[in-house]
Write a protein that holds these residues in place. Structure first.
Motif, PDB file in Angstrom:
ATOM      1  N   GLN A 193      10.842  -6.121   9.092  1.00 39.48           N
ATOM      2  CA  GLN A 193      10.065  -6.168   7.986  1.00 39.48           C
ATOM      3  C   GLN A 193       8.846  -6.116   8.643  1.00 39.48           C
ATOM      4  O   GLN A 193       7.968  -5.792   7.541  1.00 39.48           O
ATOM      5  N   GLU A 194       8.557  -6.396   9.346  1.00 43.88           N
ATOM      6  CA  GLU A 194       6.455  -6.207   9.872  1.00 43.88           C
ATOM      7  C   GLU A 194       6.609  -4.780   9.393  1.00 43.88           C
ATOM      8  O   GLU A 194       5.870  -4.624   9.779  1.00 43.88           O
ATOM      9  N   ASP A 196       8.132  -2.833   8.143  1.00 41.96           N
ATOM     10  CA  ASP A 196       8.228  -1.765   6.669  1.00 41.96           C
ATOM     11  C   ASP A 196       6.767  -2.521   6.226  1.00 41.96           C
ATOM     12  O   ASP A 196       6.392  -1.357   5.020  1.00 41.96           O
ATOM     13  N   ALA A 197       6.453  -3.544   6.693  1.00 43.17           N
ATOM     14  CA  ALA A 197       5.066  -3.907   5.460  1.00 43.17           C
ATOM     15  C   ALA A 197       3.695  -3.077   5.902  1.00 43.17           C
ATOM     16  O   ALA A 197       3.956  -2.329   4.992  1.00 43.17           O
ATOM     17  N   ARG A 198       4.251  -2.265   7.047  1.00 36.43           N
ATOM     18  CA  ARG A 198       2.829  -1.964   8.256  1.00 36.43           C
ATOM     19  C   ARG A 198       2.991  -0.186   7.384  1.00 36.43           C
ATOM     20  O   ARG A 198       2.258   0.477   6.693  1.00 36.43           O
ATOM     21  N   ALA A 200       4.662   0.608   4.944  1.00 37.09           N
ATOM     22  CA  ALA A 200       4.151   0.272   2.949  1.00 37.09           C
ATOM     23  C   ALA A 200       2.309   0.374   2.859  1.00 37.09           C
ATOM     24  O   ALA A 200       1.774   1.298   2.013  1.00 37.09           O
ATOM     25  N   LYS A 201       1.193  -0.208   4.021  1.00 33.31           N
ATOM     26  CA  LYS A 201       0.012  -0.193   4.010  1.00 33.31           C
ATOM     27  C   LYS A 201      -0.364   1.232   4.348  1.00 33.31           C
ATOM     28  O   LYS A 201      -1.220   2.018   3.084  1.00 33.31           O
TER      29      LYS A 201
END
Length: 356
Positions: A193-194, A196-198, A200-201
């Motif tokens: 999840q982390e 994927d969040a990076r 996305a940024k």
């Protein structure tokens, strides 16, 4: 009773699912995903990042993973041994960014800029690939801007390190987690999840750069073509050899000037290249004027002819005195740009600089 996977249900019932690989990410797939999401079809598309072939099969469109390039199946990977596709008129092998742009670029440009299909859109399509997308392709495929063997043979070395000074290096920084020690205490699901969040940024960042590039080219660069052409055709009224170009205001002129010089016949007695470009600082009637030395094409900070050495780094009355032209404002210490209070003053400076 078997239940459908969440990913398959999303594909069937929701917006088309985009797939790319998990793990370390790069600028090309970050850009590919962000460009797809500019289209109405993918505007609300979720993204799954995985290397699981079964999960990728549930995706509507797959980029940078899957070992397949198939436009009809919407698979856009470039890692196959036999892959050798390039953008029309170019020799750099495409990455996932180039593949998405080649197939969807004209639609993306039309959506973002409002331009209809036609000659202007085709010009912009080529320009954006050349100036922006191709570098993503080259970076991901390990293509150097200069032939390494030729550079080595010439004995050239870098004057400073620039590895961290690119969009690709910024995207790479998003791969870093804060602490590996802390990561060891987290579950695989949370770590994913982390990650994927990076991603996305990083994708949002690259997408913003793309939109800025495209919007600027559409609203400033493209409309400037005709203005620069008219100025080029009328340059002899300011200098009999055509070495001075006068524009009605500041605009992106360099690319258009280089093209005009290549494509236009040069009569006898006319200089083959423009040396200085003049333009007002603002559109106000009493605006100060700038004089800009024309850079060598693909020459970085090298100019065809600097403003005179005695003028460099000099300002105001001192500049007027050393140049012999009233109204001096400044000349940059590097000699690439200067200013005068009036158009006449800037023109006189340009004329003197041509003969210096």
């Amino acid at each position: 009773m078997a239940t459908e996977s969440p990913a398959k249900k999303l594909k069937m019932d929701g917006p088309p699912l985009i797939g790319t690989h998990s793990g370390h990410f790069h600028a090309d797939e970050a850009l590919a995903v962000s460009m797809l999401r500019l289209l109405p079809t993918y505007a609300n598309s979720p993204l799954v990042r995985t290397r699981d072939p079964d999960v990728l099969k549930t995706c509507h469109t797959v980029v940078d993973v899957g070992a397949a390039y198939d436009e009809n199946a919407r698979h856009f990977d470039h890692h196959q041994r036999e892959f050798a596709t390039t953008f029309p008129g170019h020799s750099t092998k495409l990455s996932s960014a180039g593949l998405v742009y080649m197939h969807f670029g004209k639609d993306i440009i039309s959506v973002v800029t409002g331009l209809p299909r036609g000659a202007d859109l085709d010009i912009l399509y080529e320009k954006i690939y050349t100036d922006f997308i191709e570098a993503f392709d080259a970076n991901d495929n390990g293509v150097n801007a200069f032939d390494p063997k030729a550079v080595e043979a010439a004995g050239l070395t870098k004057q400073f390190e620039d590895r961290g000074f690119s969009i690709a290096s910024v995207v790479n920084r998003y791969n870093y987690s804060v602490s590996k020690a802390k990561d060891e205490s987290k579950s695989k699901e949370l770590l994913q999840q982390e990650e994927d969040a990076r991603f996305a940024k990083a994708s949002a960042f690259v997408g913003e750069q793309f939109i800025i590039e495209l919007t600027d080219r559409a609203t400033a660069w493209l409309p400037a073509r005709n203005t620069v052409k008219l100025a080029y055709e009328g340059r002899l009224q300011y200098d009999p050899q055509g070495r001075i170009l006068v524009l009605p205001d500041g605009m992106p002129w360099a690319d258009h000037l280089y093209t005009l010089e290549k494509e236009s016949p040069i009569p006898d007695g006319i200089a083959p290249q423009v040396l200085y470009v003049l333009f007002p600082e603002t559109k106000e009637p009493d605006s100060k004027w700038r004089i800009r030395a024309v850079s060598k094409e693909n020459g970085g900070f090298q100019n065809r002819k600097d403003l005179p050495d005695p003028w460099k780094g000099v300002r105001d009355e001192q500049l007027s005195e050393v140049s012999g032209v009233p109204g001096g404002v400044f000349v940059h210490a590097a000699g690439f740009i200067g200013g005068n209070k009036t158009f006449k003053g800037a023109l006189d400076m340009a004329k003197k600089a041509c003969e210096f």
